[in-house]
Design a protein around this motif. Structure first.
Motif, mmCIF file in Angstrom:
data_model
loop_
_atom_site.group_PDB
_atom_site.id
_atom_site.type_symbol
_atom_site.label_atom_id
_atom_site.label_comp_id
_atom_site.label_asym_id
_atom_site.label_seq_id
_atom_site.Cartn_x
_atom_site.Cartn_y
_atom_site.Cartn_z
ATOM 1 N N LYS A 498 24.448 69.214 27.856
ATOM 2 C CA LYS A 498 23.806 69.965 28.931
ATOM 3 C C LYS A 498 24.024 71.445 28.649
ATOM 4 C CE LYS A 498 23.568 70.707 33.907
ATOM 5 N NZ LYS A 498 24.152 70.439 35.235
ATOM 6 N N ILE A 542 29.402 62.834 34.075
ATOM 7 C CA ILE A 542 28.158 62.082 34.118
ATOM 8 C C ILE A 542 28.391 60.630 34.517
ATOM 9 C CG2 ILE A 542 28.296 61.428 31.681
ATOM 10 C CD1 ILE A 542 25.295 61.805 31.439
ATOM 11 N N ILE A 574 24.111 63.584 36.977
ATOM 12 C CA ILE A 574 25.159 64.568 36.751
ATOM 13 C C ILE A 574 26.037 64.672 37.994
ATOM 14 C CG2 ILE A 574 25.634 67.000 36.237
ATOM 15 C CD1 ILE A 574 24.446 65.431 33.927
#
Length: 575
Positions: A498, A542, A574
């Protein structure tokens, strides 16, 4: 020839082909569209679509045969409509009777049926005693060869254009486009161009027009090579007789394909064998010299069948060997041969092997069931038609039982195996037999596998914010908004980032190991429920669900599974 003349020639050829075989053209077009649609699915296309493609491809030689029969009989157009109507009824009936599901048997039959109808297409204009069938066949063979070259050049040219557009103009060309282009080249260009070269029924051929290049190729290149190969085979078989060391499965391949090629060469040499000494002496000697080699092949196959029973591949080798042997015997005992009998008897042989009570499937099923029964009886595991557990039998017998179960699951269907319970499947081996599956390893101690989720499976995405599909075949990083995904083939690890920061990684081999321990590897292609191929995990960053849409790999002697390729369905949220 300039470009305009060549274009005009190709266009005229297409026009003549479509006028002469309009129904065949329509089926070829439909097959092309269907194959393109299948490619669009990328993975796991619907079974119905695959079966539709198969029947449309079979419809090409079926409708060709109908038209050739009409041309041979020189009847009115009303009769042609009847022939086409019969063809349509046959195609529909075949689809619902022999192609009602997609498995090993239906696939084998569709391949064999295509060969049968192409043989009939070749045979009908000259059956049974019209002269110069060999010259007509050479014309057809030459047409196929020229069409293959043109099609190959066209495909590679179009592929080069697509590649250039992709790399230089930065217009994204999907990999599937190349395969779709290939289908267009085959079903639109190749089929129509080949049919434009098919001679008319009224055309006559004599040995005076035997192609000079073909003459040189056969007599001065192919014949010496086959002669040398024959000598090497005899030396090899003399070595076998002396050492009594029979190779496993090699002899049949050495002899059978060589026999087919020899039949083809002798067939093509027939028109000129009285005029060319090389052709005459080669034909006279090879048709006799090859018979002992075929008998040796039967001996080798007999050893294999005695040890492991009949399977479809061994059946095909035996029945093909019988046909080959009969062809050479026929050439030796008949002074005036009718070579139209060669494709005719080959078509009958294929039909027997696929559609009769003596088919490969029936004989193999009987043989493997008998072998299974003998192993059970030998180990006191059969009483009143029911299996008795015995975990202490010899390892070799465990392997043989396991291989028989694998054979039925992969080829025939486990319901065709005698004595096992009606609800038996490979995961219940210990429950039924008292021992787990014992792999019969290949000479390299490697066993290959392929797991996939069932088609049209319903996937629950509840509780996750993102959904993505990726595969291991593209090792480049896949970017989606702030997220990126990478799969490393060398260590079978999936990485999720990410904003370029690693938030999750997982070794897929660890997931696969659990699947393997639970379901084993009893067959090369195993279809499992979604839950069986699902892994749920989370960390501080996550919450994730990984579904192995399909995964292929291998297992070595150390029992560790190794992934060769995998496609993932990933859902995550998330934290």
């Amino acid at each position: 020839m300039n470009i305009s003349n060549f274009t005009f020639k190709i266009t005229k050829a297409f026009e003549n082909s479509i006028k002469r075989f309009p129904v065949t053209f329509l089926f070829s077009l439909a097959a092309c569209i269907t194959m393109i649609s299948i490619v669009e699915y990328r993975t796991s296309p619907p079974s119905t679509l695959q079966r539709l493609a198969m029947i449309l491809i079979l419809s090409i030689p079926v409708t060709l045969t109908a038209k050739i029969i009409w041309e041979r009989r020189q009847e009115d157009y009303a009769r042609l409509l009847i022939y086409y109507a019969v063809s349509f009824v046959f195609i529909i009936g075949y689809y619902f009777i022999y192609l009602n599901k997609l498995d090993y048997i239906s696939t084998s039959r569709i391949v064999g049926s295509n060969i049968i109808f192409y043989l009939l297409f070749l045979l009908i204009p000259y059956f049974i005693d019209r002269k110069n069938f060999e010259m007509y066949s050479i014309k057809i063979f030459t047409a196929g060869f020229i069409t293959s070259i043109y099609t190959g050049v066209l495909y590679f040219g179009l592929s080069a254009i697509l590649f250039t557009i992709d790399r230089l103009l930065e217009v994204k060309i999907n990999p599937e486009t190349y395969l779709q282009t290939f289908f267009i080249c085959v079903f639109i260009f190749a089929v129509n161009y080949f049919l434009s070269l098919v001679p008319r029924i009224k055309d006559n051929f004599t040995k005076d027009v035997f192609p000079r290049a073909f003459n040189i190729l056969l007599n001065y290149i192919v014949v010496p090579l086959l002669t040398a190969y024959t000598i090497i085979l005899y030396i090899y078989f003399f070595k076998i007789l002396i050492t009594q060391n029979w190779p496993k499965g090699l002899v049949s391949h050495l002899v059978l394909w060589y026999s087919f090629i020899t039949i083809l060469v002798v067939f093509f040499l027939a028109p000129i064998k009285e005029d060319v000494k090389i052709a005459y002496y080669f034909t006279k000697v090879i048709t006799k010299a090859i018979i002992p080699l075929i008998l040796m092949m039967f001996t080798s196959m007999g050893i294999r069948i005695n040890a492991y029973g009949v399977t479809e591949p061994r059946y095909y080798v035996i029945i093909a060997g019988i046909w080959v042997l009969l062809v050479f015997v026929y050439w030796n005992i008949t002074k005036e041969t009718k070579n139209t009998l060669i494709p005719f008897t080959l078509a009958i042989t294929i039909f027997i092997s696929l559609f009769t009570p003596l088919s490969s499937f029936s004989i193999s099923r009987y043989s493997q069931n008998k072998r299974f029964e003998n192993i059970l009886k030998r180990n006191n595991m059969l009483k009143d038609g029911k299996i008795i557990k015995n975990p202490n039998i010899d390892k070799k017998d465990k392997q043989q039982i396991s291989s028989i179960i694998s054979y039925f699951e992969y080829r025939q269907g486990i319901d065709k195996l005698k004595f096992v319970p009606s609800d038996f499947n490979s995961s219940k081996m210990k429950e039924v037999f008292g021992f787990e599956y014992e792999a019969l390893y290949t000479p390299d101690s490697i066993q290959y596998f392929y797991y996939r989720i069932k088609q049209n499976s319903l996937i629950d995405i509840k509780g996750y914010d993102y959904f993505v599909q990726i595969n291991s075949y593209n090792i480049d990083t896949t970017n989606m908004k702030e997220f990126s995904f990478k799969y490393n083939n060398s260590n079978a690890t999936l990485y999720i980032f990410k904003n370029n920061i690693l938030i999750y990684s997982k070794n897929i081999n660890e997931i696969l190991k659990g699947i393997y321990e639970k379901y084993n590897m009893l067959q090369k292609d195993t279809e499992l429920a979604v839950d069986a191929l699902t892994y749920v995990d989370e960390n501080q960053n996550i919450k994730i669900k990984i579904i192995l849409n399909n995964v292929s790999g291998r297992k070595g002697e150390d029992q560790t599974p190794t992934i060769d390729g995998c496609e993932f369905i990933i859902m995550f949220s998330i934290k």
